[in-house]
Design an enzyme around this catalytic site. Structure first.
Site, short mmCIF file in Angstrom:
data_model
loop_
_atom_site.label_atom_id
_atom_site.label_comp_id
_atom_site.label_asym_id
_atom_site.label_seq_id
_atom_site.Cartn_x
_atom_site.Cartn_y
_atom_site.Cartn_z
N HIS A 156 5.56 0.30 3.77
CA HIS A 156 4.60 1.33 4.15
C HIS A 156 5.14 2.18 5.30
O HIS A 156 6.24 1.94 5.81
CB HIS A 156 3.26 0.70 4.55
CG HIS A 156 3.37 -0.25 5.71
ND1 HIS A 156 3.61 -1.60 5.56
CD2 HIS A 156 3.29 -0.04 7.06
CE1 HIS A 156 3.67 -2.18 6.74
NE2 HIS A 156 3.47 -1.26 7.67
N TYR A 173 -0.07 3.24 6.20
CA TYR A 173 -0.51 3.65 4.86
C TYR A 173 0.66 3.47 3.89
O TYR A 173 1.83 3.59 4.28
CB TYR A 173 -0.96 5.11 4.84
CG TYR A 173 -2.25 5.37 5.59
CD1 TYR A 173 -3.48 5.18 4.97
CD2 TYR A 173 -2.23 5.80 6.91
CE1 TYR A 173 -4.67 5.42 5.65
CE2 TYR A 173 -3.41 6.03 7.61
CZ TYR A 173 -4.62 5.84 6.97
OH TYR A 173 -5.79 6.07 7.65
N THR A 174 0.33 3.21 2.64
CA THR A 174 1.35 3.08 1.60
C THR A 174 1.28 4.28 0.67
O THR A 174 0.25 4.50 0.03
CB THR A 174 1.15 1.80 0.77
OG1 THR A 174 1.16 0.67 1.64
CG2 THR A 174 2.27 1.65 -0.25
N CYS A 328 -3.96 -7.81 -1.05
CA CYS A 328 -4.18 -6.70 -0.12
C CYS A 328 -5.61 -6.21 -0.25
O CYS A 328 -6.03 -5.76 -1.32
CB CYS A 328 -3.21 -5.55 -0.38
SG CYS A 328 -3.26 -4.28 0.92
#
Length: 354
Positions: A156, A173-174, A328
């Site tokens: 990320h 954030y990814t 996740c």
């Protein structure tokens, strides 16, 4: 390697070899034997000709250039005596070797990414698309149309912005894009009413810049590393799962199976729904998805409530050394899933939490 010299007639041109021969170096008798005689002796073992004159000329040009021969005008008698299937065999071997070398060089050459793991770099927002009342897709431009972000699979980036009080805030954030998506990267962001970084994204307009640093993360993946992945995602925790799934499915040499359980509150909360359905349609034997909703619509054939041990047993690969379950989601979900997996016999090595 011994020096060999000689005149060879191809396409009406005499060629002289003035560098070491890469062929038959240890066989003095064969090396010194006239080339005309050697090809004639071999031609009797082959079938009738397959190539026309134009094909022979093309093969000859490529073959001669590969051998490093010097050009001198001469007659075409030598070319007419060559067996055409011999030339075809030489040409196929030459093309295969050239293609193999090109693939090796292209695959081994790493494209330099745009990220800096130590310093924030700014990227321009070129598109903002509202997907729902609190979800939007942000498209950021890279320095050139051929540039890659430089983010390994499953890792990320850290994004820096300003909260409602004007104070700096940093959050991971990814991206939903891969390094194969050149010239841009995309973030799908769920913006919460009290979220500090959510405020920054809500206020962003096309033309603004986002400060980004990376790559970050502990996840490391090599194609074929596991036979199968189970994935337990909740809410915006789908983004790293989507990135990993895309990388696996779009790689024709990676046969890893992907089994995703994706939990949300309502149907409208499902992020990347169209993209996930597209993966299901395009890779039906390799990608499976099971949706779970707390508040499902009246007509719903997915899971209801929270992700349970029974759901994991039914929709994820069983505990094994060649499989792994990724997690996740919100902290309470991650904690509950860790307990479920442990109770089902998944060892710590069979699990990974983003």
């Amino acid at each position: 390697m011994l020096q060999t010299k000689g005149n060879y007639n191809v396409m009406g041109v005499r060629y002289t070899r003035s560098h070491p021969s890469p062929f038959n170096d240890g066989d003095t008798e064969v090396r010194n034997r006239p080339l005309q005689k050697r090809t004639d002796s071999l031609s009797s073992t082959f079938s009738p000709p397959l190539l026309n004159q134009s094909s022979i000329e093309l093969i000859s040009i490529l073959f001669i250039s590969n051998l490093g021969l010097k050009e001198e005008p001469m007659d075409t008698e030598f070319l007419r005596t060559l067996d055409r299937q011999i030339l075809l065999g030489v040409f196929v071997a030459f093309v295969a070797a050239t293609a193999g070398a090109a693939y090796y060089l292209s695959s081994s050459k790493k494209r330099r990414g745009c990220l800096d793991p130590e310093n924030f770099k700014e990227f321009k927002l070129v598109e903002k698309k509202q997907l729902s009342h609190n979800v939007a897709k942000f498209v950021f431009e890279l320095p050139s149309s051929t540039a890659a972000l430089g983010l390994p699979i499953g890792q990320h980036i850290s994004c820096r912005g300003k909260d409602a009080q004007g104070e700096d805030v940093i959050k991971p954030y990814t991206p939903t894009t891969l390094d194969s998506d050149l010239g841009r990267f995309e973030l799908v962001i769920k913006m919460y009413p009290q979220g500090r970084m959510s405020h920054h994204f809500r206020e962003m307009r096309v033309g603004d810049h986002l400060a980004v640093k990376g790559p970050k993360g502990r996840f490391k993946y090599q194609p074929g590393q596991f036979r199968a992945f189970g994935m337990l995602a909740g809410g915006s925790g789908i983004t790293p799962m989507f990135q990993v799934a895309r990388a696996i499915l779009e790689n024709p040499t990676d046969k890893t199976k992907v089994h995703l359980i994706y939990a949300n509150v309502t149907y409208d909360d499902i992020l990347l729904r169209e993209e996930l359905e597209s993966l299901t349609a395009n890779y039906p034997d390799q990608f499976k998805i099971y949706y779970v909703l707390n508040q499902p619509p009246e007509t719903w054939d997915g899971g209801v409530g929270f992700v349970s041990k029974d759901m994991i047993q039914a929709h994820c690969p069983a505990p094994a050394s060649d499989s792994q379950v990724l997690r996740c989601g919100p902290p309470p979900m991650n904690k509950a899933m860790a307990a479920n997996l442990e109770a089902l016999g998944y060892s710590p090595e069979m699990q990974f939490q983003f």
